[in-house]
Write a protein that holds these residues in place. Sequence first.
Motif, PDB file in Angstrom:
ATOM      1  N   CYS A 254       3.718   3.997  10.071  1.00 22.84           N
ATOM      2  CA  CYS A 254       2.717   3.695  11.332  1.00 22.84           C
ATOM      3  C   CYS A 254       2.465   2.005  11.309  1.00 22.84           C
ATOM      4  O   CYS A 254       1.749   1.801  12.261  1.00 22.84           O
ATOM      5  N   ALA A 255       3.376   1.125  10.802  1.00 21.37           N
ATOM      6  CA  ALA A 255       3.122  -0.334  10.900  1.00 21.37           C
ATOM      7  C   ALA A 255       1.960  -0.912  10.609  1.00 21.37           C
ATOM      8  O   ALA A 255       1.736  -2.073  10.766  1.00 21.37           O
ATOM      9  N   ARG A 256       1.046  -0.049   9.903  1.00 20.15           N
ATOM     10  CA  ARG A 256      -0.281  -0.610   9.435  1.00 20.15           C
ATOM     11  C   ARG A 256       0.025  -1.754   8.151  1.00 20.15           C
ATOM     12  O   ARG A 256       0.688  -1.472   7.535  1.00 20.15           O
ATOM     13  N   THR A 257      -0.741  -2.661   8.315  1.00 22.40           N
ATOM     14  CA  THR A 257      -0.608  -3.837   7.110  1.00 22.40           C
ATOM     15  C   THR A 257      -1.905  -3.389   6.089  1.00 22.40           C
ATOM     16  O   THR A 257      -2.844  -3.385   6.769  1.00 22.40           O
TER      17      THR A 257
ATOM     18  N   GLY B  59      -3.718   4.636   5.918  1.00 23.96           N
ATOM     19  CA  GLY B  59      -3.742   5.050   7.148  1.00 23.96           C
ATOM     20  C   GLY B  59      -3.059   6.213   7.431  1.00 23.96           C
ATOM     21  O   GLY B  59      -3.785   7.253   7.873  1.00 23.96           O
ATOM     22  N   CYS B  60      -1.910   6.442   7.058  1.00 31.52           N
ATOM     23  CA  CYS B  60      -1.038   7.562   7.330  1.00 31.52           C
ATOM     24  C   CYS B  60      -0.748   8.519   5.976  1.00 31.52           C
ATOM     25  O   CYS B  60      -0.176   9.444   6.170  1.00 31.52           O
ATOM     26  N   GLY B  61      -0.796   7.877   4.960  1.00 28.01           N
ATOM     27  CA  GLY B  61      -0.615   8.408   3.718  1.00 28.01           C
ATOM     28  C   GLY B  61       0.863   8.348   3.230  1.00 28.01           C
ATOM     29  O   GLY B  61       1.407   8.885   2.473  1.00 28.01           O
ATOM     30  N   GLY B  62       1.536   7.779   4.285  1.00 32.00           N
ATOM     31  CA  GLY B  62       3.032   7.541   3.867  1.00 32.00           C
ATOM     32  C   GLY B  62       3.367   6.791   2.616  1.00 32.00           C
ATOM     33  O   GLY B  62       2.735   5.821   2.333  1.00 32.00           O
TER      34      GLY B  62
END
Length: 113
Positions: free
Chosen positions: A11-14, A32-35
């Motif tokens: 998701c490209a979240r930092t 954010g996405c749990g990845g």
Amino acid sequence: MPIYEYECKQCARTFQALIMKKEDEEALSCPGCGGNQWKRLISRVCFHVSEQDRLSSFDPSARRDDSFYKDSRNIGLEAKKRAQTMGVDLGGGFEEKLEKLRSDPGSVIRDSE
């Protein structure tokens, strides 16, 4: 503290995480996405420079960019450097006024009215 910065590949979240041991990093997931696919980023680094070191390296004739004027620690640096060069002791009153100016610039103007 070993706080590391990561970027989620999904998701490209930092995000940041406190990593105390290798297993902590292996179990890391994106908030954010749990990845669980991420890459470690190189974070900004900051370090402390003492007032004396800043004063000794200060060059009054050097050109300055906007960032110099945005840093309140630079208020009075030129006056202190000149006094040091001339061998003049500005006294404790100057240091008090300078600290007040650095922490609350408006107070100096209010006090002079």
